[in-house]
Design a protein around this motif. Sequence first.
Motif, mmCIF file in Angstrom:
data_model
loop_
_atom_site.group_PDB
_atom_site.id
_atom_site.type_symbol
_atom_site.label_atom_id
_atom_site.label_comp_id
_atom_site.label_asym_id
_atom_site.label_seq_id
_atom_site.Cartn_x
_atom_site.Cartn_y
_atom_site.Cartn_z
ATOM 1 N N PRO A 40 84.682 31.360 13.955
ATOM 2 C CA PRO A 40 84.634 32.779 14.303
ATOM 3 C C PRO A 40 86.022 33.395 14.248
ATOM 4 O O PRO A 40 87.022 32.682 14.094
ATOM 5 N N PRO A 41 86.128 34.712 14.386
ATOM 6 C CA PRO A 41 87.449 35.342 14.465
ATOM 7 C C PRO A 41 88.245 34.792 15.641
ATOM 8 O O PRO A 41 87.652 34.370 16.644
ATOM 9 N N LEU A 56 83.649 32.770 9.109
ATOM 10 C CA LEU A 56 84.110 32.559 7.739
ATOM 11 C C LEU A 56 84.494 31.097 7.524
ATOM 12 O O LEU A 56 84.997 30.435 8.438
ATOM 13 N N ASP A 57 84.261 30.607 6.325
ATOM 14 C CA ASP A 57 84.675 29.262 5.936
ATOM 15 C C ASP A 57 86.200 29.235 5.840
ATOM 16 O O ASP A 57 86.788 29.884 4.980
ATOM 17 N N VAL A 58 86.841 28.471 6.729
ATOM 18 C CA VAL A 58 88.306 28.479 6.768
ATOM 19 C C VAL A 58 88.921 27.808 5.549
ATOM 20 O O VAL A 58 90.142 27.912 5.341
ATOM 21 N N THR A 59 88.121 27.125 4.717
ATOM 22 C CA THR A 59 88.646 26.526 3.488
ATOM 23 C C THR A 59 88.474 27.438 2.283
ATOM 24 O O THR A 59 88.869 27.074 1.173
ATOM 25 N N ASP A 60 87.895 28.620 2.486
ATOM 26 C CA ASP A 60 87.686 29.529 1.354
ATOM 27 C C ASP A 60 89.037 29.947 0.769
ATOM 28 O O ASP A 60 89.950 30.319 1.500
ATOM 29 N N PRO A 61 89.172 29.916 -0.559
ATOM 30 C CA PRO A 61 90.453 30.273 -1.183
ATOM 31 C C PRO A 61 90.949 31.670 -0.864
ATOM 32 O O PRO A 61 92.151 31.929 -0.944
#
Length: 261
Positions: free
Chosen positions: A150-151, A165-170
């Motif tokens: 989460p935020p 959000l997926d923290v590994t997203d580019p």
Amino acid sequence: MMIRYHTLGAALLAGLIPLAAAAQTVEFGPRTPLGAGTVRSFAETDAAGLATRIGVEMTETAVTSLRHDMVFVTVPLPEAALRAGYDHVSLDWMPHGHAPGDLFGVPHFDVHFYMTTEAERLAIDPADPRYMEKAANRPSIDFMPPNFMPPPEVDPVPAMGEHWLDVTDPVLAGQPFEAVLIYGAWDGEVTFVEPMVTRDLLLSRREFGGELGQPKRVARAVSLPAAWSVSFKAETGVHVVSIDELTARVPGDEARPPRAH
């Protein structure tokens, strides 16, 4: 790590999209006006009638005709998608992007696949005395796919909830935003799955997508995606945004291990 699909053929060869998918039955929802065109939902089903893919189709005229005003459209889902645990799609046109502006400040579409009713969604209102309390009641990370967070601070959005959000997203490492997959939550529950897609990506007609892990557990019966995709169907002139490879989950089950490649 997110995988970009450069062509549908490459995805098929890689085993990321079942070869049988092309033969599946497709159910459509009604057409809904969007700009100068239309949008409609669909659900692909297997031989048992279970949804394996749910998405929306936007006509070219819809995508190109939208201008400087925000647009919010509720898109009804076909029966197969309802049986899979989804209630409706909330499709939002964000002509100036939205916060955080350094990530998502470009024209794009938010395509929310909601597991809650529209009335429940619209009840997420700052006028509710418990608004921030409900926002702060975050579900356990066991109910989210791996790497979704989460935020840092409680940050609800009216009529939506909180966005994980997926923290590994580019995109979080500085790659320009073209499309990302978000999960949503409200008052302790997972409430939506949301691809966000820029209009530039749609207009390019390039295919794009990624894989998704499964949460360890679920609180309700729902079919969750193992992949998602953005594509263009030249034969019918529609842009497609979908959640794919749906896996039926029920409370008490255990997530399947990640697929080997």
